[in-house]
Design an enzyme around this catalytic site. Structure first.
Site, PDB file in Angstrom:
ATOM      1  N   CYS A 137      45.378 -13.643  38.599  1.00 29.57           N
ATOM      2  CA  CYS A 137      44.030 -13.092  38.421  1.00 29.57           C
ATOM      3  C   CYS A 137      42.998 -14.191  38.173  1.00 29.57           C
ATOM      4  O   CYS A 137      42.858 -14.687  37.042  1.00 29.57           O
ATOM      5  CB  CYS A 137      44.028 -12.098  37.257  1.00 29.57           C
ATOM      6  SG  CYS A 137      42.416 -11.396  36.931  1.00 29.57           S
ATOM      7  N   CYS A 140      40.310 -13.231  35.652  1.00 26.20           N
ATOM      8  CA  CYS A 140      40.723 -13.304  34.249  1.00 26.20           C
ATOM      9  C   CYS A 140      40.833 -14.755  33.778  1.00 26.20           C
ATOM     10  O   CYS A 140      40.432 -15.074  32.660  1.00 26.20           O
ATOM     11  CB  CYS A 140      42.092 -12.653  34.039  1.00 26.20           C
ATOM     12  SG  CYS A 140      42.341 -11.118  34.935  1.00 26.20           S
ATOM     13  N   ASP A 141      41.396 -15.614  34.605  1.00 29.54           N
ATOM     14  CA  ASP A 141      41.806 -16.941  34.132  1.00 29.54           C
ATOM     15  C   ASP A 141      41.057 -18.117  34.760  1.00 29.54           C
ATOM     16  O   ASP A 141      41.251 -19.257  34.342  1.00 29.54           O
ATOM     17  CB  ASP A 141      43.313 -17.132  34.396  1.00 29.54           C
ATOM     18  CG  ASP A 141      44.145 -16.089  33.668  1.00 29.54           C
ATOM     19  OD1 ASP A 141      43.729 -15.675  32.582  1.00 29.54           O
ATOM     20  OD2 ASP A 141      45.186 -15.679  34.206  1.00 29.54           O
TER      21      ASP A 141
END
Ligand code: NAP
Length: 315
Positions: A137, A140-141
């Site tokens: 992701c 997300c990261d």
């Protein structure tokens, strides 16, 4: 111990398909119960901008889109509960959904459990997954990899989208694909291949994630499938975007699935399963289109079919 109440309709999953089914069944006064799994909002919450959902001329944030759908479903009386269905008993009515120690009874069921990211299975991937440099992701990261070099694995729209998103943070993004043309749509492929920060690594498969001893990714070994030559990309982050596996495990059997594990609806329907009153919608049964809008469409179909089935069978 008293029996649990019998729900009109239980919807499993809170992605586009599940939430659309909730809006429709809620609006039909069926008082739906939605069971939420480990990723509320589904895959859309891990994407950045959604540019192709009709009605949003300038795109819409994926997380915001699902939040809007959830609020809309709530407005029509939908109840949300956290529960993981681990097994089902569809041999009698009401249908039984087993969630660990808890049993939920339902006259009709809509399964919209989506699909989970596929991993490559190469050495080092599992050991360094989540927080240690291997992830699925970028939204997300991605921000953890500011001014670092990263690799994205895959050649579809997801890989192109992840690579483009990562250019906001990373100093360089290697896009590693096993062939010499991207599967991604032309617009995404053109954007990715022409981006100055993205370096294509064609005809190459990942072989090993380096850094297990150090506890953090410290390079990716790749192999050119045409020449057999191996090399190491000096990356600190690896974003795996090689497709998905449908989340159909607890339901199959008794529900029919195809060779890829996707639910197989009855002939002539996109959403009716081999068990009366049980429907499927979204990425758990669709390996062709897999779009937010098609998932929403299937959620709508499942809801309307469930509503009609309940009307005919004493809902
Ligand atoms: P996908 O289209 O199935 O692409 C998976 C990619 O991973 C393919 O390029 C495949 O290579 C590669 N791959 C598969 N297994 C591999 C392995 N073991 N090792 C190395 N490479 C491997 O999956 P996706 O990109 O997640 O897209 C899924 C669906 O969502 C598609 O319909 C896509 O259009 C849609 N989507 C749309 C958008 C958008 O419109 N913005 C964004 C994301 C996703 P091959 O090409 O050689 O098979």
């Amino acid at each position: 111990m008293s029996n649990p109440p019998v729900e009109n309709v239980v919807i499993i999953g809170t992605g586009c398909a599940g939430l659309t089914a909730a809006i429709y069944t809620g609006r039909a006064n069926l008082n739906p119960l939605v069971l939420e799994g480990p990723l509320p909002g589904g895959q859309l919450t891990t994407t950045s901008e959604v540019e192709n959902f009709p009605g949003f001329e300038h795109g819409v944030d994926g997380f915001q889109l699902t939040q809007n759908m959830r609020a809309q479903a709530t407005r029509f009386g939908t109840r949300f509960e956290q529960a993981m269905v681990t097994a089902v008993d569809f041999t009698s009515t009401p249908r039984k959904l087993i969630c660990g120690d808890r049993v939920i009874l339902a006259k009709s069921v809509i399964i919209a459990t989506g699909a989970s990211p596929r991993l490559t299975g190469i050495p080092g991937e599992k050991e360094l997954y989540g927080g240690k440099g291997v992830t699925t992701c970028a939204t997300c990261d991605g921000a953890f990899y500011r001014k670092m070099e990263v690799a994205v694995l895959g050649g579809g729209d997801s890989a192109a989208e992840e690579a483009l998103f990562l250019t906001r943070f990373a100093s360089k993004v290697y896009l590693v694909h096993r062939r010499d043309t991207l599967r991604a749509s032309k617009i995404m492929a053109d954007r990715a291949t022409s981006h100055e920060k993205i370096q294509m690594v064609w005809d190459s498969v990942p072989v090993e994630v380096l850094g297990v001893k150090e506890g953090a990714v410290n390079g990716l070994k790749v192999k050119n499938v045409k020449t057999g030559a191996e090399s190491v990309l000096p990356v600190k982050g690896i974003f795996v975007a090689i497709g998905h596996i449908p989340n159909t495990g607890p339901f199959a059997p008794p529900l029919d699935v195809d060779e890829g594990g996707y639910f197989k609806p009855q002939a002539g329907s996109q959403v009716q399963t081999n068990v009366p009153g049980v429907y499927v919608a979204g990425d758990c049964s669709d390996h062709t289109y897999r779009q937010a809008i098609t998932a929403a469409g299937m959620g709508c179909q499942a809801a309307i079919d469930a509503e009609r089935w309940l009307a005919e069978h004493g809902g």
